[in-house]
Design a protein around this motif. Structure first.
Motif, short mmCIF file in Angstrom:
data_model
loop_
_atom_site.label_atom_id
_atom_site.label_comp_id
_atom_site.label_asym_id
_atom_site.label_seq_id
_atom_site.Cartn_x
_atom_site.Cartn_y
_atom_site.Cartn_z
N SER A 17 0.84 -1.20 0.00
CA SER A 17 0.00 0.00 0.00
C SER A 17 0.87 1.25 0.00
O SER A 17 2.02 1.23 0.47
CB SER A 17 -0.90 0.03 1.23
OG SER A 17 -1.78 -1.07 1.26
N ILE A 64 -9.30 0.52 -10.70
CA ILE A 64 -8.83 0.71 -9.32
C ILE A 64 -9.95 0.65 -8.29
O ILE A 64 -9.70 0.80 -7.10
CB ILE A 64 -8.02 2.02 -9.18
CG1 ILE A 64 -8.86 3.24 -9.57
CG2 ILE A 64 -6.77 1.98 -10.03
CD1 ILE A 64 -9.54 3.92 -8.38
N ARG A 67 -9.78 -0.82 -4.56
CA ARG A 67 -8.39 -0.84 -4.09
C ARG A 67 -7.92 0.56 -3.68
O ARG A 67 -7.12 0.68 -2.75
CB ARG A 67 -7.47 -1.39 -5.19
CG ARG A 67 -7.79 -2.81 -5.60
CD ARG A 67 -6.73 -3.37 -6.54
NE ARG A 67 -6.63 -2.64 -7.80
CZ ARG A 67 -5.53 -2.03 -8.22
NH1 ARG A 67 -4.42 -2.05 -7.50
NH2 ARG A 67 -5.51 -1.40 -9.39
N PHE A 68 -8.36 1.58 -4.37
CA PHE A 68 -7.93 2.95 -4.10
C PHE A 68 -9.08 3.73 -3.48
O PHE A 68 -10.25 3.51 -3.80
CB PHE A 68 -7.52 3.67 -5.39
CG PHE A 68 -6.26 3.16 -6.05
CD1 PHE A 68 -5.65 1.97 -5.67
CD2 PHE A 68 -5.69 3.88 -7.08
CE1 PHE A 68 -4.51 1.52 -6.29
CE2 PHE A 68 -4.54 3.45 -7.72
CZ PHE A 68 -3.95 2.25 -7.33
N MET A 83 -3.82 3.89 -1.71
CA MET A 83 -3.72 2.84 -2.72
C MET A 83 -3.34 1.53 -2.03
O MET A 83 -2.26 1.42 -1.45
CB MET A 83 -2.66 3.21 -3.76
CG MET A 83 -2.90 4.56 -4.41
SD MET A 83 -1.76 4.91 -5.77
CE MET A 83 -0.22 5.01 -4.87
N LEU A 86 -1.62 -2.95 -4.39
CA LEU A 86 -1.02 -2.41 -5.61
C LEU A 86 -0.57 -3.52 -6.54
O LEU A 86 -0.13 -4.59 -6.11
CB LEU A 86 0.15 -1.49 -5.25
CG LEU A 86 -0.28 -0.09 -4.77
CD1 LEU A 86 0.85 0.57 -4.00
CD2 LEU A 86 -0.71 0.75 -5.95
N ASP A 90 -0.16 -0.69 -11.92
CA ASP A 90 -0.41 0.62 -11.32
C ASP A 90 0.82 1.53 -11.43
O ASP A 90 0.75 2.71 -11.07
CB ASP A 90 -0.78 0.49 -9.85
CG ASP A 90 -2.10 -0.24 -9.64
OD1 ASP A 90 -2.18 -1.07 -8.72
OD2 ASP A 90 -3.05 0.04 -10.41
N THR A 91 1.92 0.98 -11.91
CA THR A 91 3.14 1.78 -12.05
C THR A 91 2.90 2.95 -13.00
O THR A 91 2.45 2.76 -14.13
CB THR A 91 4.29 0.91 -12.58
OG1 THR A 91 4.60 -0.09 -11.60
CG2 THR A 91 5.53 1.73 -12.87
N VAL A 120 5.59 -0.32 -8.88
CA VAL A 120 5.18 -1.54 -8.21
C VAL A 120 5.90 -2.71 -8.86
O VAL A 120 5.69 -2.98 -10.05
CB VAL A 120 3.65 -1.73 -8.27
CG1 VAL A 120 3.25 -2.96 -7.44
CG2 VAL A 120 2.92 -0.49 -7.76
#
Length: 122
Positions: A17, A64, A67-68, A83, A86, A90-91, A120
């Motif tokens: 996270s 997302i 998750r976010f 976040m 991950l 998500d990078t 990530v």
């Protein structure tokens, strides 16, 4: 001076996270909706989350959801993006932005931060 400054990015492993913060200055922060965008290498910038001026309404892109979490503290002139879980996809460089309206907006952003890198690893 109108300014948005992001912080909180970094290099993490999949499943970890991060919490991004965006501090605003030089504007009446509570009058505007805010958004978080991201841009991965070779891809267009996309809106991932947005929040209304009072925090009552939010928007999330499907990739997302769950998750976010976007939130804001108007007393601190700061918007956050929590976040969790991950994934390598998500990078990206994450940017916060100020909307021109009070309500959640998918477009119409007129002030941007410099961005913070989130990487990530798998």
């Amino acid at each position: 001076q109108l300014q948005l400054v992001e912080s909180g990015g970094g290099l993490v492993q999949a499943g970890d996270s991060l919490r991004l913060s965006c501090a605003a200055s030089g504007l009446t922060f509570s009058m505007y909706a805010m958004g978080w965008f991201r841009q991965a290498p070779g891809k267009e910038r996309e809106l991932v989350a947005a929040i209304s001026w009072g925090g009552d309404w939010t928007y999330y892109v499907d990739s997302i959801k769950g998750r976010f979490t976007i939130s804001r503290d108007n007393a601190k002139n700061t918007v956050y993006l929590q976040m969790n879980s991950l994934k390598p996809e998500d990078t990206a460089v994450y940017f916060c932005a100020k909307a021109t309206s009070k309500t959640v907006a998918l477009s119409g952003y007129d002030l941007w931060g410099q961005g913070t890198q989130v990487t990530v690893s798998s």
